[in-house]
Design an enzyme around this catalytic site. Structure first.
Site, short mmCIF file in Angstrom:
data_model
loop_
_atom_site.label_atom_id
_atom_site.label_comp_id
_atom_site.label_asym_id
_atom_site.label_seq_id
_atom_site.Cartn_x
_atom_site.Cartn_y
_atom_site.Cartn_z
N HIS A 124 0.87 -1.11 -0.08
CA HIS A 124 -0.01 0.26 -0.11
C HIS A 124 0.98 1.20 -0.04
O HIS A 124 0.78 2.27 -0.74
CB HIS A 124 -0.97 0.04 1.18
CG HIS A 124 -1.78 -0.93 1.46
ND1 HIS A 124 -1.80 -2.12 2.49
CD2 HIS A 124 -2.96 -1.38 0.68
CE1 HIS A 124 -2.84 -2.93 2.25
NE2 HIS A 124 -3.73 -2.55 1.17
N LYS B 9 -1.43 -6.53 -7.53
CA LYS B 9 -1.38 -7.92 -7.15
C LYS B 9 -3.12 -8.45 -7.44
O LYS B 9 -3.23 -9.40 -7.67
CB LYS B 9 -1.21 -7.98 -5.75
CG LYS B 9 -1.44 -9.39 -5.05
CD LYS B 9 -0.80 -9.54 -3.88
CE LYS B 9 -1.87 -8.90 -2.95
NZ LYS B 9 -2.98 -9.88 -2.48
#
Ligand code: PAF
Length: 281
Positions: A37, A149
């Site tokens: 993140h 991802k």
């Protein structure tokens, strides 16, 4: 860094940024931030004037029996990490602000959401598309960064933005991996030490197929078999899907002749992990 919970306050903030000629960047998250993140936040920070991070564990993208109730949370940790990445505004709504009584609108896409994670998590992408549409309309970004991802999610969001003319630039952030290659995920904390060790089989399987491609094998079933052999050797890995698909359309491919995504999902106990590798033709 401001923290706001009310959608109307965030919209007012966004309008003000636009009046000041500022370019808004958005990174939507469900919190429990890890280095993956943070890399998205840093990328967005470098591309915009005002950076918004949303922190919302979205109930509508979890199916019955999935991990909504036990999804890991660390609000204080997330806020200090966001601050360190230069976030200007964290939008942290309550579920009742996002889905008030009477809420009945759903954003639903077609074929892109049917295979892979869409097949094993029915309704998941409707939940994602609905909440992301709301987050776009509330935060009004010029650009938004999503992790690669969740490859299918990224494809779904690009389609959504194009189909509904959101006019937002969608930027992909590469997968960030642990030292042993395991893709970073908030769900990795659920894994037992044994399962964590065996989780390496996913990236190793993907890389085994990539190696076969580098040696000249373009046939999808041979490449898939190479990956499956590695993953199958890990007794705790229960394969959900392993697929080779066109990186843009997500249609199945029989031969790698243009960029294709080799994507995998597997369960380790109750924990479902995903990973992927883009294979270049
Ligand atoms: O990728 C995620 O964390 C979520 O699916 C998202 C995009 C924040 C929507 O809830």
């Amino acid at each position: 860094m401001q923290v706001l919970k009310a959608p109307a306050e965030v919209q007012a903030w966004a309008r003000q940024q636009a009046r000041e000629g500022k370019r808004i960047g958005l990174v939507p998250t469900m919190g429990y931030l890890h280095e993956g993140h943070l890399s998205l936040l840093r990328k967005a920070r470098s591309l915009c004037d005002s950076l918004v991070m949303t922190l919302f564990v979205n109930p509508s993208q979890f199916g019955p029996g999935e991990d909504l109730d036990r999804y890991p949370r660390d609000e204080d940790g997330d806020l200090s990490k966001a601050m360190a990445c230069g976030v200007d505004l964290v939008f942290m709504p309550a579920a009742a602000d996002m889905y008030p009584k009477g809420f009945q609108t759903k954003v639903s896409l077609g074929a892109l959401t049917e295979p892979m994670c869409g097949a094993s998590r029915p309704g998941h992408f409707d939940g994602v598309a609905t909440v992301v549409s709301k987050l776009f309309l509330i935060t009004r970004p010029d650009l938004a960064v999503f992790g690669q991802k969740d490859f299918q999610q990224l494809a779904v969001i690009r389609r959504l933005v194009s189909d509904l003319n959101f006019g937002i630039e969608i930027i992909a952030g590469p997968i960030v991996r642990e030292e042993d290659g395991v893709a970073m995920s908030s769900r990795n904390v659920y894994l037992s030490p044994d399962a964590r060790k065996q989780a390496r089989c996913l990236v190793r399987g993907l890389r085994a197929a990539e190696q076969r491609l580098a040696e000249g094998t373009r046939d999808a079933s041979t490449l898939l078999a190479a990956a499956r052999a590695v993953i199958g050797a890990a007794p705790l890995a229960k394969l959900d899907y392993l697929e080779l698909r066109d990186a843009e359309t997500l249609e199945s491919v029989r031969t790698v002749s243009k960029p294709a995504v080799l994507a995998v999902a597997a369960k380790f106990g109750h924990t479902r992990l995903i990973d992927n590798l883009v294979l270049q033709a």
